[in-house]
Design a protein around this motif. Structure first.
Motif, short mmCIF file in Angstrom:
data_model
loop_
_atom_site.label_atom_id
_atom_site.label_comp_id
_atom_site.label_asym_id
_atom_site.label_seq_id
_atom_site.Cartn_x
_atom_site.Cartn_y
_atom_site.Cartn_z
N ARG A 1 0.84 -1.21 0.00
CA ARG A 1 0.00 0.00 0.00
C ARG A 1 0.87 1.26 0.00
O ARG A 1 0.56 2.25 -0.67
N PHE A 2 1.92 1.23 0.77
CA PHE A 2 2.83 2.38 0.81
C PHE A 2 3.38 2.66 -0.59
O PHE A 2 3.37 3.81 -1.06
N ALA B 1 2.16 1.73 -3.43
CA ALA B 1 1.08 2.14 -4.32
C ALA B 1 0.80 3.63 -4.16
O ALA B 1 0.55 4.34 -5.13
N ASN B 2 0.86 4.09 -2.92
CA ASN B 2 0.59 5.50 -2.65
C ASN B 2 1.62 6.41 -3.31
O ASN B 2 1.33 7.57 -3.59
N LEU B 3 2.81 5.89 -3.52
CA LEU B 3 3.86 6.72 -4.11
C LEU B 3 4.01 6.48 -5.61
O LEU B 3 4.36 7.38 -6.37
N PHE C 1 1.91 5.71 -8.22
CA PHE C 1 1.07 6.43 -9.17
C PHE C 1 1.42 7.91 -9.17
O PHE C 1 1.35 8.58 -10.19
N ALA C 2 1.84 8.38 -8.00
CA ALA C 2 2.21 9.79 -7.94
C ALA C 2 3.33 10.09 -8.92
O ALA C 2 3.25 11.04 -9.70
#
Lengths: 205, 205
Positions: free
Chosen positions: B184-185, B187-189, B191-192
């Motif tokens: 999840r971590f 993934a949070n970065l 796509f950014a």
DNA sequence: CAAAAAAACAAACGATTGTTTGTCTATGTG
DNA sequence: CACATAGACAAACAATCGTTTGTTTTTTTG
């Protein structure tokens, strides 16, 4: 204000000096690495004198924590007060204030990140309570974000706070400012959520 | 191997037991919150006996640190060995291994996050060296990422490591697994950076 | 100015700290 | 068996720890 409204204000006691010096030691040497004598000597008094102001070393830590939470809370509230923007802008403003308080403010705010409850078992419960009271602000800010339905808001919050509170361990003055760092952190997360939302809902503007 | 190749292997000394017990105390009570007597008693020996194996308390901490770095490094290397994927996939695999070592592995890896160099001034230099030797791996993994030219790779690395190392402070068993959290971590970065790159270079596939 | 309260001093308390020293006991080797 | 080494014990060391006690000084107040 009535004539006899001098309930507490008064001129500053030595108590405030002790609190400030204690905060400095707790930040730089940790709670268990700091002795009552360290603090008393730096404040120009004898070890026993501290016990007039605080009943124990752990109570002193709690008092420092309270002041730290009060200051960083005030800084964040002030930043949010002048920020009518969107949810992401408000979260960014809060992060900028948070980081500025940690890196450029007094040592009080720094203590609540450097000292962890485990360091003072007798005060742990209260320390956790204080810390949670502050972090609630961030929970509200994150909850206001437009996020994909499968995302986990509290995980985003914990990730962000972890990244922010880690900064004091590597930050060196002269590089990027605290505000700049906070903006970059938010930028790293913001597009992620936007893009993810887009992919999910196919509603890119 | 020659017949007299028994230079060190031997059967396990009590030294290893001491190291393991020390790691546990350092994680749960901190370095300055742990006494030599705490460790010795738990190991079933007398305080002075520890000084046959280690010349000082700080040297013991260094030894624990070395073991911790060795173990978490091995875990990350093993994860990367079986991961021929892209740069983001490799970084994610490393984070999964890192987090699993912190949360589910022995206490050794946890120590290098719980104890900071300031806690042991005499050993600080060496602790920093050990920590940096490990984090270099992440610098390499981040450097391999396709990122927008205006992005700061080392800032992304520090942000990620901060978020990861903060997890032990709030993690509770029974919720998401360490691997899930790491994914999840990332993934949070991820796509950014993708989206940001797109906006910058206008080359979205 | 006199009484009261606040704040600090002076001195020590017992407990715990990291560490040292000398001795003893295993264990394996020649 | 004689002997060397590894490893732990037993006991203490000076230093420092958080804290307490009684007294003195400073400040505020009526």
């Amino acid at each position: 204000m009535a004539a006899h409204a001098k309930l507490k204000p008064q001129v500053n006691n030595r108590r405030d000096l002790v609190l400030e010096i204690a905060a400095g030691f707790f930040v730089r040497k940790g709670f268990n690495g700091t002795s009552i004598r360290d603090i008393a000597t730096a404040a120009g008094m004898l070890p026993g004198s501290l016990y007039y102001h605080f009943p124990s070393k752990e109570a002193l830590l709690v008092a420092v924590f309270e002041e730290g939470v009060a200051r960083i809370s005030a800084a964040v509230d002030a930043a949010l007060a002048g920020c009518p923007g969107g949810a992401w802008d408000r979260l960014q403003a809060a992060c900028e204030a948070h980081l500025a308080a940690l890196l450029e403010g007094s040592d009080f705010a720094h203590v609540i990140v450097r000292v962890i409850p485990q360091d003072a078992p007798g005060a742990a419960e209260e320390l956790v309570k204080l810390r949670n009271a502050y972090e609630t602000k961030f929970a509200a800010l994150v909850a206001a974000l437009p996020m994909p339905t499968d995302a986990n808001p509290s995980l985003l919050r914990l990730m962000l706070i972890g990244a922010l509170n880690h900064v004091p361990l590597w930050y060196r003055e002269g590089g990027e400012t605290p505000s700049s760092l906070a903006r970059r952190f938010i930028a790293n997360l913001r597009f992620a959520q936007d893009c993810s939302a887009t992919r999910k809902e196919e509603t890119w503007p």
